[in-house]
Design an enzyme around this catalytic site. Structure first.
Site, PDB file in Angstrom:
ATOM      1  N   SER A  75       0.822  -1.219   0.000  1.00 47.62           N
ATOM      2  CA  SER A  75       0.000   0.000   0.000  1.00 47.62           C
ATOM      3  C   SER A  75       0.853   1.265   0.000  1.00 47.62           C
ATOM      4  CB  SER A  75      -0.918  -0.007   1.226  1.00 47.62           C
ATOM      5  OG  SER A  75      -0.135  -0.115   2.415  1.00 47.62           O
ATOM      6  N   GLY A  76       2.121   1.170  -0.490  1.00 46.87           N
ATOM      7  CA  GLY A  76       2.933   2.378  -0.657  1.00 46.87           C
ATOM      8  C   GLY A  76       2.470   3.133  -1.898  1.00 46.87           C
ATOM      9  N   SER A 123       7.604   4.421   1.280  1.00 48.03           N
ATOM     10  CA  SER A 123       7.072   5.682   0.750  1.00 48.03           C
ATOM     11  C   SER A 123       6.880   6.711   1.861  1.00 48.03           C
ATOM     12  CB  SER A 123       5.724   5.444   0.062  1.00 48.03           C
ATOM     13  OG  SER A 123       5.857   4.529  -0.990  1.00 48.03           O
ATOM     14  N   GLN A 171      11.902  11.738   2.110  1.00 47.94           N
ATOM     15  CA  GLN A 171      12.074  13.083   2.672  1.00 47.94           C
ATOM     16  C   GLN A 171      12.194  14.131   1.586  1.00 47.94           C
ATOM     17  OE1 GLN A 171      15.676  12.958   4.962  1.00 47.94           O
ATOM     18  NE2 GLN A 171      14.724  11.952   6.709  1.00 47.94           N
ATOM     19  N   GLY A 172      13.192  13.927   0.714  1.00 52.35           N
ATOM     20  CA  GLY A 172      13.612  14.988  -0.206  1.00 52.35           C
ATOM     21  C   GLY A 172      12.498  15.469  -1.103  1.00 52.35           C
ATOM     22  N   GLY A 173      11.767  14.555  -1.714  1.00 52.93           N
ATOM     23  CA  GLY A 173      10.660  14.959  -2.555  1.00 52.93           C
ATOM     24  C   GLY A 173      10.502  14.106  -3.788  1.00 52.93           C
ATOM     25  N   GLU A 201      18.475  18.737  -6.025  1.00 51.08           N
ATOM     26  CA  GLU A 201      19.138  17.584  -5.421  1.00 51.08           C
ATOM     27  C   GLU A 201      20.314  17.151  -6.275  1.00 51.08           C
ATOM     28  OE1 GLU A 201      16.790  14.371  -3.995  1.00 51.08           O
ATOM     29  OE2 GLU A 201      15.526  15.664  -2.781  1.00 51.08           O
ATOM     30  N   HIS A 248      22.874   5.080   0.356  1.00 54.99           N
ATOM     31  CA  HIS A 248      22.737   6.532   0.526  1.00 54.99           C
ATOM     32  C   HIS A 248      23.969   7.017   1.257  1.00 54.99           C
ATOM     33  CE1 HIS A 248      21.174  10.477   1.376  1.00 54.99           C
ATOM     34  NE2 HIS A 248      20.152  10.224   0.581  1.00 54.99           N
ATOM     35  N   ARG A 299      24.992   9.714  -6.202  1.00 50.87           N
ATOM     36  CA  ARG A 299      25.042   9.026  -4.916  1.00 50.87           C
ATOM     37  C   ARG A 299      26.154   8.009  -4.791  1.00 50.87           C
ATOM     38  NH1 ARG A 299      18.771   8.092  -3.436  1.00 50.87           N
ATOM     39  NH2 ARG A 299      18.558  10.282  -2.905  1.00 50.87           N
ATOM     40  N   HIS A 314      20.101   1.764   0.811  1.00 49.46           N
ATOM     41  CA  HIS A 314      18.961   2.679   0.691  1.00 49.46           C
ATOM     42  C   HIS A 314      17.918   2.236  -0.316  1.00 49.46           C
ATOM     43  CE1 HIS A 314      16.915   6.492   0.982  1.00 49.46           C
ATOM     44  NE2 HIS A 314      17.114   6.776  -0.294  1.00 49.46           N
ATOM     45  N   GLU A 358       9.407  -0.092  -6.143  1.00 47.32           N
ATOM     46  CA  GLU A 358      10.793  -0.500  -5.881  1.00 47.32           C
ATOM     47  C   GLU A 358      11.040  -1.995  -6.098  1.00 47.32           C
ATOM     48  OE1 GLU A 358      12.443   1.313  -2.392  1.00 47.32           O
ATOM     49  OE2 GLU A 358      14.227   0.043  -2.450  1.00 47.32           O
ATOM     50  N   ARG A 383      20.315   5.025  -9.116  1.00 46.21           N
ATOM     51  CA  ARG A 383      19.100   5.831  -9.219  1.00 46.21           C
ATOM     52  C   ARG A 383      19.391   7.320  -9.014  1.00 46.21           C
ATOM     53  NH1 ARG A 383      14.873   7.476  -5.228  1.00 46.21           N
ATOM     54  NH2 ARG A 383      16.377   6.894  -3.631  1.00 46.21           N
ATOM     55  N   SER A 418      12.201   7.747  -7.546  1.00 44.45           N
ATOM     56  CA  SER A 418      11.499   6.486  -7.289  1.00 44.45           C
ATOM     57  C   SER A 418      10.031   6.696  -6.929  1.00 44.45           C
ATOM     58  CB  SER A 418      12.208   5.658  -6.227  1.00 44.45           C
ATOM     59  OG  SER A 418      12.466   6.430  -5.114  1.00 44.45           O
TER      60      SER A 418
HETATM   61  C1  LIG Z   1      14.280   7.096   4.344  1.00 45.92           C
HETATM   62  C2  LIG Z   1      13.933   7.101   2.884  1.00 45.92           C
HETATM   63  C3  LIG Z   1      13.856   8.295   2.179  1.00 45.92           C
HETATM   64  C4  LIG Z   1      13.534   8.294   0.827  1.00 45.92           C
HETATM   65  N1  LIG Z   1      13.399   9.500   0.170  1.00 45.92           N
HETATM   66  C5  LIG Z   1      12.958   9.497  -1.114  1.00 45.92           C
HETATM   67  C6  LIG Z   1      12.663  10.723  -1.771  1.00 45.92           C
HETATM   68  O1  LIG Z   1      12.793  11.803  -1.211  1.00 45.92           O
HETATM   69  N2  LIG Z   1      12.208  10.663  -3.053  1.00 45.92           N
HETATM   70  C7  LIG Z   1      12.030   9.482  -3.726  1.00 45.92           C
HETATM   71  O2  LIG Z   1      11.609   9.499  -4.892  1.00 45.92           O
HETATM   72  N3  LIG Z   1      12.288   8.307  -3.110  1.00 45.92           N
HETATM   73  C8  LIG Z   1      12.727   8.293  -1.823  1.00 45.92           C
HETATM   74  N4  LIG Z   1      12.970   7.096  -1.199  1.00 45.92           N
HETATM   75  C9  LIG Z   1      12.680   5.848  -1.916  1.00 45.92           C
HETATM   76  C10 LIG Z   1      11.173   5.666  -1.981  1.00 45.92           C
HETATM   77  O3  LIG Z   1      10.589   6.069  -0.769  1.00 45.92           O
HETATM   78  C11 LIG Z   1      10.785   4.213  -2.247  1.00 45.92           C
HETATM   79  O4  LIG Z   1      11.542   3.691  -3.280  1.00 45.92           O
HETATM   80  C12 LIG Z   1       9.325   4.138  -2.654  1.00 45.92           C
HETATM   81  O5  LIG Z   1       8.555   4.800  -1.703  1.00 45.92           O
HETATM   82  C13 LIG Z   1       8.893   2.700  -2.787  1.00 45.92           C
HETATM   83  O6  LIG Z   1       7.499   2.694  -2.935  1.00 45.92           O
HETATM   84  P1  LIG Z   1       6.739   1.321  -3.153  1.00 45.92           P
HETATM   85  O7  LIG Z   1       5.303   1.654  -3.248  1.00 45.92           O
HETATM   86  O8  LIG Z   1       7.378   0.569  -4.227  1.00 45.92           O
HETATM   87  O9  LIG Z   1       7.039   0.497  -1.802  1.00 45.92           O
HETATM   88  P2  LIG Z   1       6.739   0.867  -0.286  1.00 45.92           P
HETATM   89  O10 LIG Z   1       6.351   2.270  -0.145  1.00 45.92           O
HETATM   90  O11 LIG Z   1       7.887   0.398   0.521  1.00 45.92           O
HETATM   91  O12 LIG Z   1       5.463  -0.030   0.059  1.00 45.92           O
HETATM   92  C14 LIG Z   1       5.594  -1.425   0.222  1.00 45.92           C
HETATM   93  C15 LIG Z   1       4.289  -1.978   0.725  1.00 45.92           C
HETATM   94  O13 LIG Z   1       4.316  -3.398   0.646  1.00 45.92           O
HETATM   95  C16 LIG Z   1       3.892  -3.969   1.869  1.00 45.92           C
HETATM   96  N5  LIG Z   1       4.480  -5.308   1.967  1.00 45.92           N
HETATM   97  C17 LIG Z   1       5.788  -5.672   1.923  1.00 45.92           C
HETATM   98  N6  LIG Z   1       5.897  -7.002   2.003  1.00 45.92           N
HETATM   99  C18 LIG Z   1       4.638  -7.508   2.088  1.00 45.92           C
HETATM  100  C19 LIG Z   1       4.090  -8.820   2.188  1.00 45.92           C
HETATM  101  N7  LIG Z   1       4.838  -9.930   2.208  1.00 45.92           N
HETATM  102  N8  LIG Z   1       2.741  -8.939   2.264  1.00 45.92           N
HETATM  103  C20 LIG Z   1       1.939  -7.861   2.268  1.00 45.92           C
HETATM  104  N9  LIG Z   1       2.410  -6.595   2.167  1.00 45.92           N
HETATM  105  C21 LIG Z   1       3.739  -6.434   2.073  1.00 45.92           C
HETATM  106  C22 LIG Z   1       4.378  -2.968   2.905  1.00 45.92           C
HETATM  107  O14 LIG Z   1       3.714  -3.147   4.135  1.00 45.92           O
HETATM  108  C23 LIG Z   1       3.999  -1.680   2.190  1.00 45.92           C
HETATM  109  O15 LIG Z   1       2.618  -1.430   2.317  1.00 45.92           O
HETATM  110  C24 LIG Z   1      13.301   7.072   0.161  1.00 45.92           C
HETATM  111  C25 LIG Z   1      13.373   5.866   0.869  1.00 45.92           C
HETATM  112  C26 LIG Z   1      13.686   5.870   2.219  1.00 45.92           C
HETATM  113  C27 LIG Z   1      13.742   4.566   2.961  1.00 45.92           C
END
Ligand SMILES: Cc1cc2nc3c(=O)[nH]c(=O)nc-3n(C[C@H](O)[C@H](O)[C@H](O)COP(=O)(O)OP(=O)(O)OC[C@H]3O[C@@H](n4cnc5c(N)ncnc54)[C@H](O)[C@@H]3O)c2cc1C
Length: 535
Positions: free
Chosen positions: A11-12, A44, A48-50, A116, A244, A291, A353, A377, A388, A393
């Protein structure tokens, strides 16, 4: 047994976007699951950065060329163009209009554009330094307004339901591998359900937690990648783990990210004795180098001089009033651990990271398995290549979430519900022989072993000896964990451990296989060739 048209695991930003776009057709039934009790919890949320958009003096070509340059020759030009063209309008439509994200603005009301590292223009939209939190809150609120979306929390995907593997039909062996949902572990009831679906979307995020030092929250253990790999999906670029450069190095707050935007706003890296060192490693970009270059420069400084950390000085480059306004969370977190960043430098170290590789997908988020999509991701669209570009992302999750939804919509309108197999074809989860209760000490101990192996042998600097050692130790652990898994009642922790060792092996093997240093995959025994960069 539960049945839905589309099952979205995660749910990210990527999973939520896929669901929101599909939900526009009120006939569709969509289920979003997350292993966490809180649907906001995800990588997600911590961004932080945006998020990249199109800045005032910016254009598609500039954005594409910055992505390709950061990717060290391994980014897909097609993916970069899709992102640069489709991302900014989707950001307006989904994040601003549908989810109502209040991106920061200047006093005159114009959007405030951040800078950035490795971006040739100011093109980053942000909400202070809590952009992810704002985006996820807006998206989950929007999802909750959709009557055709069900959000199931505390529900961990254990394995994908794939044919022929899980089919009772012997003739399924002659057809391509296809996905029909997943086995889900209900963390409240401690039961396992079959959840059948016509289309399944992996949106499970990253794998940073397989490393000892990481900026990622506890849920980032590579579950989706392990599920896809066990099902036989094609995985690519797994060796490209982005470190990172700047995670807080203070006891009690390890891994807290100090955003790249801090250097974007003028912050300078210093050795503990006050020497600025980035010009030595990247004369043109200095502190705003990509990076991988900055992270290895810090690693090199630490290793050759025996430093436990380096310093990041923002206080000398930004006014004390502006710092808390631009970086409220970083300011508050550092103050909490005794560092006033308006007056003193921040101790930082590199940390795992982001996973640039993942489940190989095409431009619509389709994996190599029929009816299985991967977004965000966990996937590899090719966009990030070997490294990246900052803040791309979140936008990738938005763009491919939208694209996967478009493709699924087309699939469902062509063959409504035919993708859902009859329940008689899919066996229930076999729990026979699972008698022992999961021992948390074993789970924690094994997890720490994986994290240490990955940090020391599959970290910022790799070579054949380290990687071979890592693979030997991980294989041994894999066998131990598999035996443990085959005799123990399921728990979320055990599922995560099994996935972590699987994914650690995938990364280590990809790293050993690729003998050429490129982007964030750096081998000290690299064969000479193009793509090598500094250090
Ligand atoms: C500290 C930090 C700062 C960042 N800053 C930035 C930024 O400024 N800008 C940028 O573009 N990117 C940034 N990133 C990277 C970015 O946040 C992630 O790459 C992106 O949010 C990933 O989104 P996603 O929806 O793919 O996964 P996620 O947002 O990680 O969501 C994953 C989901 O899957 C669920 N899940 C996982 N495994 C299972 C399972 N087995 N069963 C059921 N559910 C599961 C989790 O509970 C969650 O709901 C940052 C990352 C971090 C850690």
């Amino acid at each position: 047994m539960i049945q839905t048209e589309v099952l979205i695991i995660g749910s990210g930003i990527a999973g939520a976007t896929t669901a929101l776009r599909l939900a526009r057709d009120g006939r569709r039934r969509i289920t979003v699951i997350t292993r966490d009790p809180d649907p906001h919890e995800s990588n997600s949320r911590y961004a932080q950065g945006g998020i990249v958009a199109r800045g005032p003096d910016d254009n598609v070509e500039l954005c594409v060329s910055d992505i390709l340059a950061a990717g060290a020759g391994a980014s897909s030009p097609q993916a970069a163009r899709i992102l640069a063209e489709e991302g900014p309008p989707l950001l307006d439509e989904i994040l601003m209009e549908t989810a109502g994200i209040p991106f920061d603005r200047e006093p005159d009301g114009a959007l405030s554009w951040g800078q950035e590292a490795a971006h040739s223009r100011r093109r980053i939209l942000h909400v202070g330094d809590g952009t992810g939190q704002a985006i996820v809150s807006g998206l989950i609120a929007a999802l909750r307004r959709c009557p055709n979306v069900t959000i199931l929390t505390n529900s961990t995907a254990v394995d994908l339901i794939t044919f022929p593997h899980h089919s009772r039909d012997p003739l399924a062996a002659y057809r391509p591998i296809s996905c029909h949902g997943a086995y889900l572990f209900d963390r409240d009831e401690h039961t396992i359900h079959r959840h059948l679906a016509a289309a399944t979307v992996l949106a499970t995020g990253g794998l940073g937690r397989i490393y000892r030092n990481t900026t990622n929250p506890p849920g980032s253990r590579g579950d989706g990648l392990a599920l896809a790999s066990r099902a036989g999906a094609r995985i690519i670029n797994a060796e490209y783990i982005q470190f990172h450069p700047t995670a807080l190095a203070v006891p009690g707050a390890e891994g807290f990210l100090i955003s790249e935007a801090v250097r974007g706003e003028g912050g300078v890296l210093l050795s503990p004795d006050g020497r600025a060192f980035m010009a030595k490693y990247s004369p043109d970009w200095k502190d705003l180098a990509p990076r991988d270059v900055v992270a290895r420069a810090i690693h090199h400084e630490m290793e050759t001089n025996g430093y436990s950390h380096v310093l990041l000085d923002l206080a000398s480059h930004m006014s004390p009033d502006a710092i808390p306004a631009r970086f409220p969370n970083i300011y508050a977190k550092c103050l909490e651990v005794g560092i006033d960043i308006t007056k003193e430098s921040i101790p930082v170290v590199p940390a795992a990271h982001y996973s640039c590789g993942g489940v190989a997908v095409d431009e619509w988020g389709r994996s190599s398995i029929e009816n299985l999509y991967a977004v965000g991701e966990v996937s590899c669209t090719g966009l990030h290549g070997a490294n990246r570009l900052a803040s791309t992302s979140l936008l990738e999750g938005l763009v491919w979430g939208n694209r996967a939804a478009q493709h699924i919509e087309e699939l469902l309108s062509r063959q409504p519900a035919t993708g859902i197999p009859s329940r008689a074809l899919v066996p229930a989860w076999d729990e026979s022989g699972l008698v022992a209760d999961p021992d948390p000490a074993l789970i924690q101990g094994d997890m720490q072993t994986i994290q240490n192996i990955m940090w020391h042998y599959v970290g910022l600097v790799r070579n054949a000896d380290r990687l071979s050692r890592a693979i030997r130790e991980l294989r041994h652990l894999w066998n131990e964990i598999e035996t443990f898994y085959r005799t123990t009642k399921l728990s979320d922790g055990l599922i995560g451990l099994r996935n972590s060792v699987e994914v650690a092996l995938i990364v280590a093997q990809a790293a050993r296989h690729n003998r050429l240093s490129r982007g964030c995959h750096y081998r000290s025994d690299s064969v000479p060739g193009e793509g090598e960069r500094l250090l």
